[in-house]
Design an enzyme around this catalytic site. Structure first.
Site, PDB file in Angstrom:
ATOM      1  N   GLU A   1     -16.304  50.418 -43.231  1.00 20.23           N
ATOM      2  CA  GLU A   1     -16.783  51.791 -43.104  1.00 20.23           C
ATOM      3  C   GLU A   1     -17.163  52.240 -44.510  1.00 20.23           C
ATOM      4  OE1 GLU A   1     -15.149  56.002 -42.991  1.00 20.23           O
ATOM      5  OE2 GLU A   1     -14.812  55.278 -40.950  1.00 20.23           O
TER       6      GLU A   1
ATOM      7  N   CYS B   1     -15.898  61.041 -46.477  1.00 17.99           N
ATOM      8  CA  CYS B   1     -16.994  60.192 -46.006  1.00 17.99           C
ATOM      9  C   CYS B   1     -17.883  60.927 -45.018  1.00 17.99           C
ATOM     10  CB  CYS B   1     -16.447  58.900 -45.395  1.00 17.99           C
ATOM     11  SG  CYS B   1     -15.324  59.152 -44.017  1.00 17.99           S
TER      12      CYS B   1
END
Length: 479
Positions: free
Chosen positions: A244, A278
Site C-alpha cells: 500500500e 495516506c
C-alpha cells in the site's frame, strides 16, 4: 530518551557495527530516541531465526494463535498512553490522534483474533470415493516494513494478520519512529513463542536488505518509490509483494452542496495529522457555482486551526515529522506559486525551532503542478475550479495513483457515477473519512497492490493448497 533494542531469534539487544540513528523531536529538535542500524549479518540472522521458528508456529492451532493475539491486544491497551506519548515525541502527532491510532491497532488485533480461527478452506464435489479440499496454509516468513505516520495502527494490522495465520514475522518499523516499533514489538513478543517475531531497526538500506532476503512475503506500507523497489526485489526472489503505497487523493465538490459544510470536510481531509495520512485530501476540484464561497469558508476553517506541540491538548495541527519532510512540502508549494497558483493562506516556513508548517490553501491550481500530480503529504489544500461534474471526474481520474477519492454531492446519480468510474480502491461519498470495520480495498496503479486490511488480508498472507484423497484400491484416481 527512548533507547531502542533489536530482537533476533528471541534475544533482545542485538546491536552490530552499522552505527546508530537518532530521532529528533519535531517540536524543538532535541533527541528523543536512538536505535541501532541493523547490519546485513543481523538481517540474515533474523530471517534464519524466523525460518527456524515458522514450522512450529504454523502447527500451533489457530485458537492458540488467536489467544496470543488477544493477550497482546490487552497488554497494548493497558499502556496505550505510553504508546501515544512515544508517537507524539517522535512524530509530533497530537496526543488525542496518537491515542486514537493505538486504539485502532488494538481493535485490529482483536478483529484478527476473532477471524483467524474461523477461517477455513472448502470442500469440492469430486468422485464419490474421494475427498477433495482447498486448504489455506501459512506462507512462511513475512517481512513487515511499516511507515511512520500512523505506526501503531498500521503495524498492528500487518503483524496481527501475519501472526494469526501462522507466519513468522521479521518486522522493520520506519527509521522515523523506531521507539514506537520497539515498544509495540516488546508487547507482542511477551505473548509469542521465541523466534516467531524479530525486530530490526535502521534506515532504508536495512529495509532494502530485508526485502532481498529469502522471505515469502514482503508487506509494505509507505512511499511509491520504496514500494517499486520492493516489488523489483520480490520479482528477483520470488516473494509475494503486498503493497500500500502513495496517493494523491482527489476531493470533488459538486455544485449542489452547502459550501461551508464542504469546506469543513475539505479541511478535515487535507489537514488531519498535518496532512500526513495516506488517504489525506491532496487535490480539490470544486464546481464554479459555489467556488468563491467554498474557498472563503476553507480559508476560514484552516485559519482557525490551532498549530502547536502535539503534547498540548488544544493542538489541532502538530509539526511535520522532520525538517527534511517540511522542505519537501514547501518545495511543492513554492513550485505551485512559481507556476501561477495563488496563496490564500499559509505557504511560508515559520521562524523558530522544529518542523512546523502552517495550514495552506492554494487557488488557481492546474494539472501540471506538483501539488496536483504528486503526493505532497502535508497540510496543503490545492484547489482547482471546474465547470462541470464531468470535468471534475475526468481530472480526478487523471493520476498515476489509485488509492482513494471523496465526492461531496447531493445528486444520487452523480454519486453512482463517481464510485463506478473513479479508478481508485476506495470511494467515499459525502464524508472524507469513515467506513465500517473490516472494510478492505485494493489500491491501483502507483498506490500498490493487494489487500492491506480486512478479512481479505488473511487470504493475502496464506497460500491455498488443493488436496485430493482417494480410497486405496478404489475407483478414485483411475483413468
Amino acid at each position: 530518551m527512548y533507547r531502542v533494542q533489536q530482537l533476533i531469534g528471541g534475544v533482545w539487544g542485538a546491536d552490530g557495527d552499522a552505527g546508530r540513528l537518532t530521532v529528533l523531536d519535531p517540536v524543538d529538535g532535541t533527541p528523543v530516541s536512538a536505535a541501532p542500524v541493523a547490519t546485513e549479518a543481523e538481517v540474515g540472522a533474523a530471517v534464519k531465526a524466523a525460518r527456524s521458528a515458522a514450522p512450529r508456529w504454523a502447527r500451533t492451532s489457530p485458537a492458540e494463535r488467536a489467544a496470543a493475539l488477544r493477550r497482546a491486544a490487552d497488554a497494548i491497551e493497558a499502556v496505550a498512553d505510553q504508546l501515544a506519548e512515544a508517537q507524539t515525541a517522535e512524530l509530533g502527532r497530537p496526543l488525542a490522534l496518537a491515542r486514537g491510532g493505538v486504539e485502532a491497532g488494538v481493535s485490529t488485533l482483536r478483529q484478527y483474533a476473532e477471524l483467524g480461527p474461523v477461517r477455513g478452506g472448502r470442500s469440492l464435489a469430486g468422485d464419490a470415493g474421494a475427498i477433495d479440499l482447498m486448504v489455506p496454509q501459512p506462507r512462511g516468513i513475512v517481512a513487515v516494513i511499516t511507515p511512520w505516520n500512523d505506526p501503531v495502527a498500521v503495524s498492528c494490522g500487518l503483524l496481527g494478520a501475519a501472526l494469526v495465520t501462522g507466519n513468522a514475522v521479521v518486522y522493520k518499523p520506519s527509521e522515523r519512529s523506531p521507539a514506537c516499533g520497539f515498544l509495540l514489538a516488546r508487547l507482542l513478543d511477551e505473548h509469542l513463542p521465541s523466534g516467531v517475531l524479530s525486530l530490526l531497526t535502521g534506515d532504508a538500506r536495512v529495509g532494502a536488505t530485508l526485502a532481498s532476503q529469502d522471505v515469502d512475503v514482503v508487506a509494505h506500507v509507505g512511499s511509491t518509490a520504496t514500494g517499486r523497489s520492493i516489488a523489483a526485489a520480490c520479482a528477483r526472489t520470488g516473494a509475494k509483494a503486498l503493497l500500500e503505497n502513495g496517493g494523491s487523493d482527489p476531493l470533488i465538490v459538486d455544485g449542489d452542496v452547502d459550501p461551508r459544510w464542504a469546506a469543513e470536510q475539505a479541511a478535515i481531509g487535507a489537514f488531519a495529522n498535518s496532512g500526513q495520512l495516506c488517504v489525506s485530501v491532496e487535490r480539490i476540484y470544486v464546481l464554479r457555482p459555489i467556488a468563491t464561497r467554498f474557498l472563503g469558508a476553507l480559508v476560514q476553517s484552516a485559519g482557525s486551526m490551532r498549530v502547536g506541540p502535539g503534547r498540548d491538548p488544544r493542538t489541532e495541527l502538530g509539526p511535520l515529522v522532520d525538517r527534511r519532510h517540511r522542505d519537501h512540502v514547501d518545495s511543492h508549494v513554492r513550485a505551485a506559486v512559481a507556476d501561477g497558483a495563488s496563496v490564500l493562506l499559509g505557504g511560508e516556513v515559520p521562524d523558530g525551532p522544529g518542523a512546523f508548517y502552517p495550514p495552506t490553501v492554494l487557488s488557481e491550481c492546474t494539472d501540471q503542478m506538483l501539488v496536483m500530480r504528486e503526493e505532497t503529504f502535508g497540510p496543503v489544500a490545492p484547489v482547482m475550479v471546474v465547470e462541470s461534474f464531468d470535468e471534475a471526474l475526468s481530472r480526478a481520474s487523471n493520476s498515476q495513483y489509485g488509492l482513494a477519492a471523496t465526492v461531496l454531492t447531493a445528486s444520487m446519480s452523480n454519486a453512482q457515477r463517481a464510485w463506478r468510474e473513479l479508478p481508485v480502491g476506495t470511494v467515499k461519498i459525502n464524508a472524507v473519512f469513515g467506513g465500517a470495520p473490516g472494510g478492505a480495498a485494493e489500491p491501483r496503479g502507483g498506490s500498490g497492490q493487494g489487500f492491506g486490511y480486512g478479512p481479505e488480508l488473511l487470504d493475502e498472507l496464506t497460500a491455498t493448497k488443493a488436496v485430493h484423497i482417494g480410497a486405496p484400491g478404489g475407483e478414485s484416481g483411475r483413468w
